[in-house]
Structures are given as C-alpha cells and as structure tokens.
Enzyme design. Structure first.
Site, mmCIF file in Angstrom:
data_model
loop_
_atom_site.group_PDB
_atom_site.id
_atom_site.type_symbol
_atom_site.label_atom_id
_atom_site.label_comp_id
_atom_site.label_asym_id
_atom_site.label_seq_id
_atom_site.Cartn_x
_atom_site.Cartn_y
_atom_site.Cartn_z
ATOM 1 N N THR A 197 -2.426 0.899 -4.488
ATOM 2 C CA THR A 197 -3.008 2.000 -3.743
ATOM 3 C C THR A 197 -4.472 2.235 -4.091
ATOM 4 O O THR A 197 -4.903 1.939 -5.207
ATOM 5 C CB THR A 197 -2.221 3.302 -4.000
ATOM 6 O OG1 THR A 197 -2.851 4.388 -3.324
ATOM 7 C CG2 THR A 197 -2.159 3.622 -5.494
ATOM 8 N N SER A 198 -5.219 2.775 -3.125
ATOM 9 C CA SER A 198 -6.606 3.142 -3.371
ATOM 10 C C SER A 198 -6.719 4.527 -3.994
ATOM 11 O O SER A 198 -7.816 4.956 -4.366
ATOM 12 C CB SER A 198 -7.399 3.111 -2.057
ATOM 13 O OG SER A 198 -7.476 1.792 -1.559
ATOM 14 N N ASP A 217 -0.147 5.152 0.940
ATOM 15 C CA ASP A 217 -0.406 6.110 2.009
ATOM 16 C C ASP A 217 -0.541 5.400 3.360
ATOM 17 O O ASP A 217 -1.405 4.544 3.532
ATOM 18 C CB ASP A 217 -1.669 6.901 1.700
ATOM 19 C CG ASP A 217 -1.542 7.687 0.409
ATOM 20 O OD1 ASP A 217 -0.745 8.631 0.383
ATOM 21 O OD2 ASP A 217 -2.205 7.331 -0.579
ATOM 22 N N ASP A 261 -1.254 -0.617 6.277
ATOM 23 C CA ASP A 261 -1.465 0.036 7.564
ATOM 24 C C ASP A 261 -2.930 0.065 7.961
ATOM 25 O O ASP A 261 -3.244 0.407 9.097
ATOM 26 C CB ASP A 261 -0.955 1.477 7.511
ATOM 27 C CG ASP A 261 -1.817 2.336 6.605
ATOM 28 O OD1 ASP A 261 -2.411 3.323 7.099
ATOM 29 O OD2 ASP A 261 -1.926 2.037 5.399
ATOM 30 N N ASP A 304 0.868 -1.162 0.000
ATOM 31 C CA ASP A 304 0.000 0.000 0.000
ATOM 32 C C ASP A 304 0.917 1.229 0.000
ATOM 33 O O ASP A 304 2.107 1.117 0.306
ATOM 34 C CB ASP A 304 -0.885 -0.034 1.254
ATOM 35 C CG ASP A 304 -1.709 1.218 1.425
ATOM 36 O OD1 ASP A 304 -2.398 1.608 0.463
ATOM 37 O OD2 ASP A 304 -1.661 1.811 2.512
ATOM 38 N N LYS A 323 -10.284 -2.021 -2.133
ATOM 39 C CA LYS A 323 -10.106 -2.652 -0.831
ATOM 40 C C LYS A 323 -11.303 -2.302 0.062
ATOM 41 O O LYS A 323 -11.782 -1.175 0.013
ATOM 42 C CB LYS A 323 -8.819 -2.151 -0.173
ATOM 43 C CG LYS A 323 -7.561 -2.326 -1.017
ATOM 44 C CD LYS A 323 -6.391 -1.555 -0.388
ATOM 45 C CE LYS A 323 -5.184 -1.533 -1.302
ATOM 46 N NZ LYS A 323 -4.067 -0.726 -0.742
#
Length: 216
Positions: free
Chosen positions: A106-107, A13, A162, A11, A137
């Site tokens: 990443t989202s 961020d 995270d 991931d 996700k």
C-alpha cells in the site's frame, strides 16, 4: 483465462477496501488547513501515491513532514467514522489463500494501513507500507520489496490494483497485473486482466502455487 502465481500482491485502498469517502473528507479538510486551493488540489494525482509525494507537490519542503503527519492523523481518526469498508469478494478470496502466499502493498503509512485493515478484520502476514520504501508507486520498488519478503521471483508474482500508478508499478516490476475497476473505468486500466472486483475471481491452491481464474 487462468493465471498461475507463486505470490499474490494486493494494493489495499480501492482493491481490498474502499476508503474513498474518508479520503475525500480528510484531504479536503487538510487542503483547507494548509491554504491549498481547489484548483491547485485538482492538478495533483492523489490515488495510489504516498501522502509524502502528494504533499511535496503542493507545499514548501520545510513543512512537508508536518503536513504528512497531519493527514495521517486525520485519516486514522476517521477510520471509526465509516472510513473504510470491505469491497466485494475480498474476504472470501483472501481466506482461500495461504498466509505466506500473499501480501498487502500500500501507498498508505503503516499506521494508517493497519488501522484500516484491522477495522475490517484483514490481518496480512506481510505488509509493505509507505514507511518501508524510498520511492512510491508508479516506481516498482514497493512490489519488488514484497516479492523479496515473500522469497518469490517477481516474474512469478501477480499484482492486484485499481489505480493506473499501481498497475504501472507492477508492470515495471515484471509482474502479471490484474486490474479491478472499482475506482476507474475498465478502459482506463492497462493490465493483463481487468475485472470488476475480487468477487469476479476464484483461486485454487496447488502444490505449485495458486491458479487464478475468472468465475463463469
């Protein structure tokens, strides 16, 4: 503890970089522009989810696309204003890995993800962003797509996350999960291994893949 992997999926961020201050600034401004109350905003899970899904939870369907474009612009424009910084251990850990062995999943949209990564000098060979998937996700789609792009069996991938939503996605993809307690308490994170951040880990590249271990 040792974890063997053929591919490492990160991931961004909260895992590689911190953008919490920027996210707070931009989303607070965005909510104000769209007349979203603090109470409405507090009921929505933000972290680790695509902006399109967050906007869809808060706004009428006919303005979601416009609202997503707006938050993307706000966040991209905020990057030079101290909007992103590397988390401890990120650079040294990634530099120890062959480029074909890891990906960022990443989202964020590709435009935003590339802006944040470029700002800190991280240039992944493989990047999966919100633009690439139909279900974000905690659905496993983003991580399964990354495994396909790298040509690795999902069972031989390790996910670094995270956020609970990302860890859930990694588990659903059948992957080993490593949680970083950078944005959530360790006891809130369900993973095969929980560490404070990437500085707690080392990676040894072998002809079979990568051996990940916790530093003494």
């Amino acid at each position: 503890m040792y974890i063997h992997a053929e591919a490492l999926l990160f991931d961004n961020d909260g895992t590689l970089v911190s953008s919490l201050a920027s996210v707070d600034r931009c989303w607070t401004r965005w909510a104000g522009e769209y007349g979203i109350t603090a109470e409405q905003f507090a009921r929505v899970e933000l972290h680790g989810r695509p902006a399109a899904e967050i906007a869809a939870d808060l706004l009428p369907a006919d303005i979601v696309a416009e609202a997503v474009a707006r938050i993307e612009t706000l966040e991209v424009e905020d990057v030079p204003n101290g909007g992103v910084e590397l988390l401890p251990g990120t650079r040294s850990f990634l530099y120890s890995l062959p480029a074909e062995r890891w990906a960022v999943v990443t989202s964020a949209t590709r435009r935003l993800a590339e802006a944040r990564l470029d700002a800190v000098g991280i240039l992944p060979k493989t990047l999966i962003a919100a633009d690439d998937i139909t279900r974000g996700k905690p659905d496993p789609e983003p991580y399964l797509l990354a495994a396909r792009r790298l040509g690795v069996d999902p069972a031989r991938c390790v996910v670094f996350e995270d956020a609970p939503a990302g860890l859930q996605a990694g588990r659903a993809a059948g992957m080993t999960t490593v949680a970083l307690a950078t944005t959530h308490r360790a006891d809130e994170l369900d993973a095969d291994l929980v560490v404070k951040d990437l500085s707690a880990l080392s990676a040894l590249v072998t002809d079979r893949g990568v051996e990940i271990s916790v530093r003494a």
